[in-house]
Design a protein around this motif. Structure first.
Motif, mmCIF file in Angstrom:
data_model
loop_
_atom_site.group_PDB
_atom_site.id
_atom_site.type_symbol
_atom_site.label_atom_id
_atom_site.label_comp_id
_atom_site.label_asym_id
_atom_site.label_seq_id
_atom_site.Cartn_x
_atom_site.Cartn_y
_atom_site.Cartn_z
ATOM 1 N N GLY A 72 0.694 -1.197 -0.043
ATOM 2 C CA GLY A 72 -0.083 -0.150 0.081
ATOM 3 C C GLY A 72 0.807 1.228 0.070
ATOM 4 N N THR A 106 -4.594 -0.517 -7.455
ATOM 5 C CA THR A 106 -4.752 -1.085 -6.160
ATOM 6 C C THR A 106 -4.700 -2.555 -6.227
ATOM 7 N N ARG A 139 -6.756 -0.670 0.165
ATOM 8 C CA ARG A 139 -7.430 -0.337 -0.880
ATOM 9 C C ARG A 139 -8.606 0.912 -0.664
ATOM 10 N N GLU A 177 -14.467 -0.975 -7.374
ATOM 11 C CA GLU A 177 -13.674 0.083 -7.170
ATOM 12 C C GLU A 177 -14.364 0.942 -8.006
#
Length: 253
Positions: free
Chosen positions: A135, A159, A167, A193
């Motif tokens: 991340g 992501t 995420r 998403e």
């Protein structure tokens, strides 16, 4: 009323006899998050790379903030930010040094700590890129797209491979970038998403755009056509449960 910042008209890309992009046309409005969706090999990444000036088109017209891609590619490069791949980072430099390096290439005067603050990485200023979690790497990658204070940024599957907390936090970061006035073009394989982030999406398959609209409108059109879920849709999903139980806080391990 929003202004058109990207215009794509009859874009085509051929590799020998194979036509990867087959005459697609669309517009992106200033200040929106616009998604390019499609299965592997659909042509979305090729389209993205052509808009980024990284790949030559076969034919068609692209204008970015009024600049013609054929006539003013260098002017376009000045106003866009492109997410770098991992190989783009010198392994011997820490994050602050990498930002200084890229700022020098853009001839920009950037405070590395201020930029790292925007992506919640100030505490990693002295760390090497390879030492970051997945991340953190993605957040730093997005930070590099902001160095030249672009009007438009391009994010290619930002992501992929991240855990749910990473995420969701990256979603927040992308929204914040848009809220500060930057137009965002994103590709993703995650439909949830796209539904959460994108103001509009274009669905590409076999080199052609087969649908373009807001996620809500595309869903409504499917329902109006008689589509029914095979089972009752609950108001939450397992990812929501996971986030609720473990929290949204960034995890660095």
């Amino acid at each position: 009323m929003s202004r058109t910042i990207i215009q794509v008209k009859d874009l085509r890309k051929k590799y020998g006899e194979f036509e990867a992009v087959k005459g697609i046309s669309f517009e992106v409005q200033e200040g929106e998050i616009f998604g390019l969706l499609g299965p592997n090999g659909a042509g979305k990444s090729t389209t993205l790379e052509i808009m980024e000036t990284l790949r030559q088109k076969t034919s068609g017209e692209i204008r970015v903030d009024g600049f013609d891609l054929d006539k003013s590619p260098n002017e376009i490069k000045k106003i866009i930010g492109v997410q770098l791949q991992t190989s783009g980072y010198y392994p011997s430099l820490n994050l602050s040094e990498l930002i200084d390096l890229f700022a020098g290439l853009y001839n920009e005067d950037i405070d590395p700590l201020e930029l790292l603050d925007k992506v919640n990485l100030r505490d990693k200023a002295k760390a090497k890129f390879k030492e970051l979690s997945g991340g953190q790497k993605q957040r730093f990658s997005i930070a590099t797209t902001l160095i030249n204070q672009p009007r438009i940024i391009f994010l290619d599957e930002p992501t992929t491979g991240l855990d749910p907390q990473a995420r969701r936090n990256l979603w927040d970061l992308i929204r914040n970038i848009r809220n500060q006035g930057t137009t965002v073009i994103i590709t993703t394989h995650y439909m949830d998403e796209a539904e959460v982030l994108c103001d509009r999406v274009a669905i590409i398959d076999s080199g052609k755009i087969i649908a373009i609209n807001t996620p809500d409108r595309l869903i409504d059109e499917l329902v109006e056509a008689g589509f029914e879920k095979p089972k009752e849709v609950k108001q939450a999903n397992l990812e929501d449960v996971f986030i609720h139980l473990t929290g949204r806080a960034l995890r660095d391990d």
